[in-house]
Motif scaffolding. Sequence first.
Motif, PDB file in Angstrom:
ATOM      1  N   GLY A  89      -8.476 -33.833  10.225  1.00  0.00           N
ATOM      2  CA  GLY A  89      -9.156 -35.001  10.771  1.00  0.00           C
ATOM      3  C   GLY A  89     -10.662 -34.843  10.797  1.00  0.00           C
ATOM      4  O   GLY A  89     -11.392 -35.768  11.171  1.00  0.00           O
ATOM      5  N   ARG A  90     -11.140 -33.699  10.358  1.00  0.00           N
ATOM      6  CA  ARG A  90     -12.579 -33.462  10.400  1.00  0.00           C
ATOM      7  C   ARG A  90     -13.286 -34.227   9.280  1.00  0.00           C
ATOM      8  O   ARG A  90     -12.777 -34.350   8.176  1.00  0.00           O
ATOM      9  CB  ARG A  90     -12.853 -31.957  10.263  1.00  0.00           C
ATOM     10  N   SER A  91     -14.480 -34.732   9.612  1.00  0.00           N
ATOM     11  CA  SER A  91     -15.284 -35.416   8.607  1.00  0.00           C
ATOM     12  C   SER A  91     -15.637 -34.437   7.485  1.00  0.00           C
ATOM     13  O   SER A  91     -15.843 -33.247   7.725  1.00  0.00           O
ATOM     14  CB  SER A  91     -16.561 -35.954   9.264  1.00  0.00           C
ATOM     15  N   THR A  92     -15.755 -34.950   6.275  1.00  0.00           N
ATOM     16  CA  THR A  92     -16.066 -34.078   5.135  1.00  0.00           C
ATOM     17  C   THR A  92     -17.512 -33.600   5.171  1.00  0.00           C
ATOM     18  O   THR A  92     -17.878 -32.705   4.417  1.00  0.00           O
ATOM     19  CB  THR A  92     -15.829 -34.803   3.802  1.00  0.00           C
ATOM     20  N   TRP A  93     -18.344 -34.210   6.019  1.00  0.00           N
ATOM     21  CA  TRP A  93     -19.761 -33.828   6.022  1.00  0.00           C
ATOM     22  C   TRP A  93     -20.309 -33.497   7.389  1.00  0.00           C
ATOM     23  O   TRP A  93     -21.414 -32.994   7.501  1.00  0.00           O
ATOM     24  CB  TRP A  93     -20.598 -34.948   5.394  1.00  0.00           C
ATOM     25  N   ASP A  94     -19.572 -33.750   8.455  1.00  0.00           N
ATOM     26  CA  ASP A  94     -20.113 -33.545   9.795  1.00  0.00           C
ATOM     27  C   ASP A  94     -19.078 -32.833  10.658  1.00  0.00           C
ATOM     28  O   ASP A  94     -18.053 -33.409  11.007  1.00  0.00           O
ATOM     29  CB  ASP A  94     -20.473 -34.910  10.402  1.00  0.00           C
ATOM     30  N   GLU A  95     -19.369 -31.584  10.990  1.00  0.00           N
ATOM     31  CA  GLU A  95     -18.433 -30.786  11.791  1.00  0.00           C
ATOM     32  C   GLU A  95     -18.083 -31.463  13.108  1.00  0.00           C
ATOM     33  O   GLU A  95     -16.990 -31.321  13.635  1.00  0.00           O
ATOM     34  CB  GLU A  95     -19.065 -29.413  12.081  1.00  0.00           C
ATOM     35  N   GLY A  96     -19.031 -32.212  13.650  1.00  0.00           N
ATOM     36  CA  GLY A  96     -18.838 -32.777  14.980  1.00  0.00           C
ATOM     37  C   GLY A  96     -18.100 -34.099  14.998  1.00  0.00           C
ATOM     38  O   GLY A  96     -17.849 -34.651  16.070  1.00  0.00           O
ATOM     39  N   CYS A  97     -17.753 -34.612  13.844  1.00  0.00           N
ATOM     40  CA  CYS A  97     -17.115 -35.931  13.774  1.00  0.00           C
ATOM     41  C   CYS A  97     -15.682 -35.758  13.276  1.00  0.00           C
ATOM     42  O   CYS A  97     -15.466 -35.167  12.212  1.00  0.00           O
ATOM     43  CB  CYS A  97     -17.905 -36.823  12.820  1.00  0.00           C
ATOM     44  N   ARG A  98     -14.717 -36.241  14.039  1.00  0.00           N
ATOM     45  CA  ARG A  98     -13.336 -36.082  13.578  1.00  0.00           C
ATOM     46  C   ARG A  98     -12.446 -37.198  14.115  1.00  0.00           C
ATOM     47  O   ARG A  98     -12.751 -37.863  15.102  1.00  0.00           O
ATOM     48  CB  ARG A  98     -12.783 -34.730  13.977  1.00  0.00           C
ATOM     49  N   VAL A  99     -11.336 -37.361  13.436  1.00  0.00           N
ATOM     50  CA  VAL A  99     -10.295 -38.286  13.845  1.00  0.00           C
ATOM     51  C   VAL A  99      -9.160 -37.449  14.448  1.00  0.00           C
ATOM     52  O   VAL A  99      -8.833 -36.390  13.898  1.00  0.00           O
ATOM     53  CB  VAL A  99      -9.726 -39.046  12.623  1.00  0.00           C
ATOM     54  N   PRO A 100      -8.561 -37.868  15.558  1.00  0.00           N
ATOM     55  CA  PRO A 100      -7.415 -37.118  16.081  1.00  0.00           C
ATOM     56  C   PRO A 100      -6.333 -36.949  15.008  1.00  0.00           C
ATOM     57  O   PRO A 100      -6.025 -37.898  14.281  1.00  0.00           O
ATOM     58  CB  PRO A 100      -6.922 -37.995  17.234  1.00  0.00           C
ATOM     59  N   SER A 101      -5.813 -35.734  14.915  1.00  0.00           N
ATOM     60  CA  SER A 101      -4.783 -35.479  13.898  1.00  0.00           C
ATOM     61  C   SER A 101      -3.484 -35.036  14.583  1.00  0.00           C
ATOM     62  O   SER A 101      -3.511 -34.488  15.695  1.00  0.00           O
ATOM     63  CB  SER A 101      -5.263 -34.404  12.911  1.00  0.00           C
ATOM     64  N   TYR A 102      -2.367 -35.256  13.911  1.00  0.00           N
ATOM     65  CA  TYR A 102      -1.053 -34.969  14.490  1.00  0.00           C
ATOM     66  C   TYR A 102      -0.204 -34.223  13.467  1.00  0.00           C
ATOM     67  O   TYR A 102      -0.254 -34.516  12.275  1.00  0.00           O
ATOM     68  CB  TYR A 102      -0.358 -36.275  14.904  1.00  0.00           C
ATOM     69  N   ARG A 103       0.563 -33.291  13.969  1.00  0.00           N
ATOM     70  CA  ARG A 103       1.437 -32.510  13.099  1.00  0.00           C
ATOM     71  C   ARG A 103       2.609 -33.368  12.623  1.00  0.00           C
ATOM     72  O   ARG A 103       3.156 -34.171  13.390  1.00  0.00           O
ATOM     73  CB  ARG A 103       1.961 -31.301  13.879  1.00  0.00           C
ATOM     74  N   VAL A 104       2.938 -33.196  11.352  1.00  0.00           N
ATOM     75  CA  VAL A 104       4.060 -33.937  10.773  1.00  0.00           C
ATOM     76  C   VAL A 104       4.969 -32.947  10.050  1.00  0.00           C
ATOM     77  O   VAL A 104       4.479 -32.025   9.394  1.00  0.00           O
ATOM     78  CB  VAL A 104       3.574 -35.006   9.760  1.00  0.00           C
ATOM     79  N   GLU A 105       6.257 -33.086  10.191  1.00  0.00           N
ATOM     80  CA  GLU A 105       7.188 -32.246   9.435  1.00  0.00           C
ATOM     81  C   GLU A 105       8.359 -33.089   8.946  1.00  0.00           C
ATOM     82  O   GLU A 105       8.577 -34.212   9.442  1.00  0.00           O
ATOM     83  CB  GLU A 105       7.691 -31.080  10.288  1.00  0.00           C
ATOM     84  N   VAL A 106       9.067 -32.545   7.982  1.00  0.00           N
ATOM     85  CA  VAL A 106      10.238 -33.239   7.445  1.00  0.00           C
ATOM     86  C   VAL A 106      11.483 -32.442   7.799  1.00  0.00           C
ATOM     87  O   VAL A 106      11.552 -31.229   7.536  1.00  0.00           O
ATOM     88  CB  VAL A 106      10.137 -33.416   5.913  1.00  0.00           C
ATOM     89  N   ARG A 107      12.441 -33.101   8.428  1.00  0.00           N
ATOM     90  CA  ARG A 107      13.702 -32.461   8.804  1.00  0.00           C
ATOM     91  C   ARG A 107      14.858 -33.286   8.241  1.00  0.00           C
ATOM     92  O   ARG A 107      14.991 -34.469   8.582  1.00  0.00           O
ATOM     93  CB  ARG A 107      13.860 -32.395  10.325  1.00  0.00           C
ATOM     94  N   ASP A 108      15.628 -32.634   7.402  1.00  0.00           N
ATOM     95  CA  ASP A 108      16.798 -33.302   6.827  1.00  0.00           C
ATOM     96  C   ASP A 108      16.424 -34.652   6.207  1.00  0.00           C
ATOM     97  O   ASP A 108      17.126 -35.660   6.383  1.00  0.00           O
ATOM     98  CB  ASP A 108      17.871 -33.509   7.904  1.00  0.00           C
TER      99      ASP A 108
END
Lengths: 125, 371
Positions: A89-108
Motif C-alpha cells: 500500500g506504500r506510495s511508489t515515491w513517498d515513504e510517508g504516503c500509503r493506502v491501508p493494505s489487507y492480507r489475502v489468501e486462497v483456501r480451497d
Amino acid sequence: MLVDVGEASAFPERGMRALDVNGRRVVLVRWGEEWFGLYDRCPHQGGPLGQGVVLAGPRSEGVGRIGVDEREPVVSCGWHGWQFYARTGRSTWDEGCRVPSYRVEVRDGRVMLDAPPSWRLARQA
Amino acid sequence: MYEGPIIDPDVHHSWKSEDWIIDHLSPRWREFARASGRGHVPLAAPGTHWPHLHGVNKRLDGYPADGSPSGSDYETMKRQLLDPFHIERAILSFDVGTNPGVFNADFAIELCRAINDWNIEYWLGMGDPRLYSAILVPTRTPEAAAREIRRVAPRHGHLAEVLLVYSGLGKPFGDPAYDPIYAAAAEVGLPIALHVGGELTCGTGRAMAGGMAGSRLEMHAVASQPTLHHLVSLITHGTFEKFPSLKLMLIEVGVAWIPWLMFTLDAQYPILRLESPWVKRLPSETFREHVRVTTQPCEFPEQPKRLIELLQCFDGIEDLLCFCTDYAHWDEDEPAYVGSRFPRAWWPKLFWDNAAWVYGFPRLDTAGRAG
C-alpha cells in the motif's frame, strides 16, 4: 477475521476488482498466484483506486533507463494516477504516503480477505 | 469542509457520437464531412499528444457505462460531479474546444455553428438549471466569430461565455486582429474564457517556447506558457481599454504565477510603455479589474501555507481566484481537497462570488446560499 470474497477463478490473472467487504470498499488485486487487498480510496483526493489500473511496478535503472519489476505490481489511481505498491500500500515515491493494505489468501479455491474486526462492529453499529 | 454552493467554470462535456454534430451541419458540409464514405473528416484540430499515464486524458471512471466518450453522458456527470459536489452552476466547456482548429477555415465556421446549435438543443435543452455553457467560435476568422456570437448568444439565457482555446491567426489573443470577437462579446454582455490547450494540442508548433517537451511531465509543468502570453498580450495591446466592460476568465493555468507575472509587468511598464501608451494604468490594476483565474491545476506544495504566503504577495488575491474541477480530466481537482488548502475565510469568494462576478450571477446571500 477471514472473509470469503469469492471464487478465485473468477478473478482476472493480472487485474483487480473493487468489492464491498463488511461495509468497507476494498480493492482486491490478483497478480498471477499472488493476492493483495487495499482500501479503495486514494489518499490524494479520494479517487476510487479500483477504477484505475494495475501494472508491473516501475524501476529506475539509471538516468534515461526505465525498467519494470514484475514482482511488485502497483495500483494506479483512475483519477490522477497516483501509484501504490499492491503488496504494501506504500506510495511508489513517498515513504510517508500509503493506502491501508489487507492480507489475502486462497483456501480451497476461495479468496479470503483478512478484514479487521472493527469493520464488522462498525457495520453492526 | 466547505458545504455551500459551487460554481464550476471548467466542466468538459461532449457528444456521444460525432454523427450528432455532423447531422447538424448544413447539407453541403455534411456531404463534405462524410465524403470519404468510410468514417468522416476530423471534427477537431490534428493534435499533438503526449502520452498519458492511462492512455487517455480522462479519469478512468468518467466513461459512461454505454462506452460513449467521457463527458458525454448527463447522468454520469450528475452522479459524479453535480450532485455530490453541490455544483449549482456548471459551465460546460467542450473537450476542450479545439474544434475551430480544423484545417479548413470555412469548415471551422460551419462546425462551430453546428456545435453551438447542438449544444443548445441537447445539453441546455435538458432543463437542468445548473447547466450553463460556453459558445465556441472560429478564431481564425474573427469577423465570422463575431457573427456567430451575435447569432447564438440571444438564443439561450444559459450561454455564459465565449470560449477561446485555439489562437487561429497564430498571434497572441491581444492582437487587434481579434478585436471583432471582443467587440461582439462586449456587445452581448458575455465574458471571454481563455482555456489552456489550443497551442498544445492543435499542432500549431507554438506549444512551448523552448521547443517541444519530451514527456508529459515536462509538458505539463510549462503548459501555461501560451496562456500567460495571451494574457500579457491582452493587457499590453489595450484590449481592456478598448472594451472596458470585457471580463476574462483564465482556465486551467494554475495560480502561483500571478505574483511573478504581475510584478514583472508592473516593474517594466514605466520603462517600456512607450509602445503601449494607450494602457493608462499599471498592468496589475487592469488585471484586478478585468481578470479572474481558476485554480486548477492548483499548485500544491508540501506545506500548504507556502502557496498562500506566495499568493498573498499580490494584494487582494482572494478576490481573483475561482475554484474549478476540470471534470472529467485526469488531473481534475476535488472541492474538499482544494478547500483544505485555502483559508476558510476565502471559501465563499473562491467557490462562488468571484466566478459569479464574471458570469453575472447573484452573489451568495448572507446565509451563504446561491441567489
